[in-house]
Write a protein that holds these residues in place. Structure first.
Motif, PDB file in Angstrom:
ATOM      1  N   LYS A   6       0.819  -1.219   0.000  1.00  0.00           N
ATOM      2  CA  LYS A   6       0.000   0.000   0.000  1.00  0.00           C
ATOM      3  C   LYS A   6       0.848   1.262   0.000  1.00  0.00           C
ATOM      4  O   LYS A   6       0.415   2.312  -0.464  1.00  0.00           O
ATOM      5  N   ARG A   7       2.072   1.150   0.519  1.00  0.00           N
ATOM      6  CA  ARG A   7       2.977   2.308   0.530  1.00  0.00           C
ATOM      7  C   ARG A   7       3.895   2.334  -0.690  1.00  0.00           C
ATOM      8  O   ARG A   7       4.676   3.270  -0.851  1.00  0.00           O
ATOM      9  N   ASN A  62      -0.591   7.036   0.217  1.00  0.00           N
ATOM     10  CA  ASN A  62      -0.520   5.599  -0.046  1.00  0.00           C
ATOM     11  C   ASN A  62      -1.098   5.267  -1.414  1.00  0.00           C
ATOM     12  O   ASN A  62      -1.915   6.016  -1.961  1.00  0.00           O
TER      13      ASN A  62
END
Length: 276
Positions: free
Chosen positions: A11-12, A263
């Motif tokens: 997600k990052r 994100n």
């Protein structure tokens, strides 16, 4: 076993922080969803979910092609328990589930022509979806939706809540701290759930999909995809639509966290499409 498509992304957007994993060789295909623990077991740059993922990937790479479901899940669970033992942390992990290294998994066995799914990992075979959403997750998602909708009714904007996620998450944390109590618990409860964490034993919680004798296409994914489709492009498009139209994750898909500013998505995600 032929891999058609695969993707694994955090997600990052950072590989070393991604708790999801994808595995494929001539005998098995799998997606792994490492769980973010509420407390750290050891001071480390690696999260507990990342450690669990690495344990499972290492086990899959050496697993006997003919293992049964029970044998496979015993070995996967044992790999996490062995990690605790090597670190001298077995007692700590046993007494405090919130610190455990935990993960869900969906596996295809070519030898047995079966798909084995634990938890909210997903399998799509002949347009039939197999997954299991935890009752306690549904509760937390509903409570978070209540908190978000209340904040919106009080005049907070969606942009404000997305930029300040702790406005909601801080209020949700008190309830979420109760969740690990139900993890692999022997006490009967509507909220009990099974997960690979070194202390897994309820093999009946593993869902089994029997594949036809003929060549079959199977899609596996983590719950980082709210909607699973037969192709990666379709599944990614559905995720993009979700993130664009409901970034707070309270409407078309409820989650325990939103799309945090900066994100790539609300969660790590993994996808594997194979022909068995």
């Amino acid at each position: 076993m032929q891999v058609v498509e695969q993707l694994c992304i955090g997600k990052r957007g950072k590989v070393d922080l991604c708790e999801d994993g994808v595995f494929a060789n001539e005998h098995f295909g799998a997606v792994i969803d490492g769980c973010t623990s509420r407390l750290s077991l050891v001071p480390s740059e690696r999260s507990s979910g990342l450690i669990a993922k690495e344990c499972l990937l290492a086990t899959l790479s050496t697993m006997d092609p003919e293992v049964t479901m029970v044998q496979a899940f015993h070995a996967l669970n044992a790999s996490i328990l062995s990690w605790y033992q090597m670190q001298g942390l077995e007692d700590t992990a046993f007494t405090n589930p919130a610190k455990r290294c935990s993960a869900y998994i969906a596996i295809v066995s070519r030898y047995h022509r079966q798909v084995w799914v634990l938890g909210d990992c997903q399998a799509l075979v002949d347009s039939v979806l197999t997954t299991r959403h935890k009752a306690i997750d549904t509760l937390m998602e509903d409570v978070r939706t209540l908190l978000v909708e209340h904040a919106l009714m009080q005049g907070k904007t969606a942009d404000y809540l997305l930029a300040n996620p702790q406005e909601i998450q801080g209020k949700l944390d008190d309830l979420m701290q109760l969740q690990p109590t139900f993890q692999n618990s022997d006490n009967p409860s509507h909220f009990a759930y099974a997960v690979l964490d070194g202390f897994f034993s309820d093999y009946e919680q593993v869902q089994i999909v029997v594949l036809p004798d003929t060549s079959t296409e199977v899609v596996l994914a983590s719950d980082g995809y709210p909607h699973l489709f037969p192709t990666l492009a379709q599944t990614e498009d559905a995720l993009e639509h979700q993130l664009t139209h409901d970034p707070l994750m309270i409407s078309t898909c409820r989650a325990t966290k939103p799309l945090i500013a900066g994100n790539l998505s609300f969660d790590d995600r993994s996808f594997l499409r194979i022909i068995v």
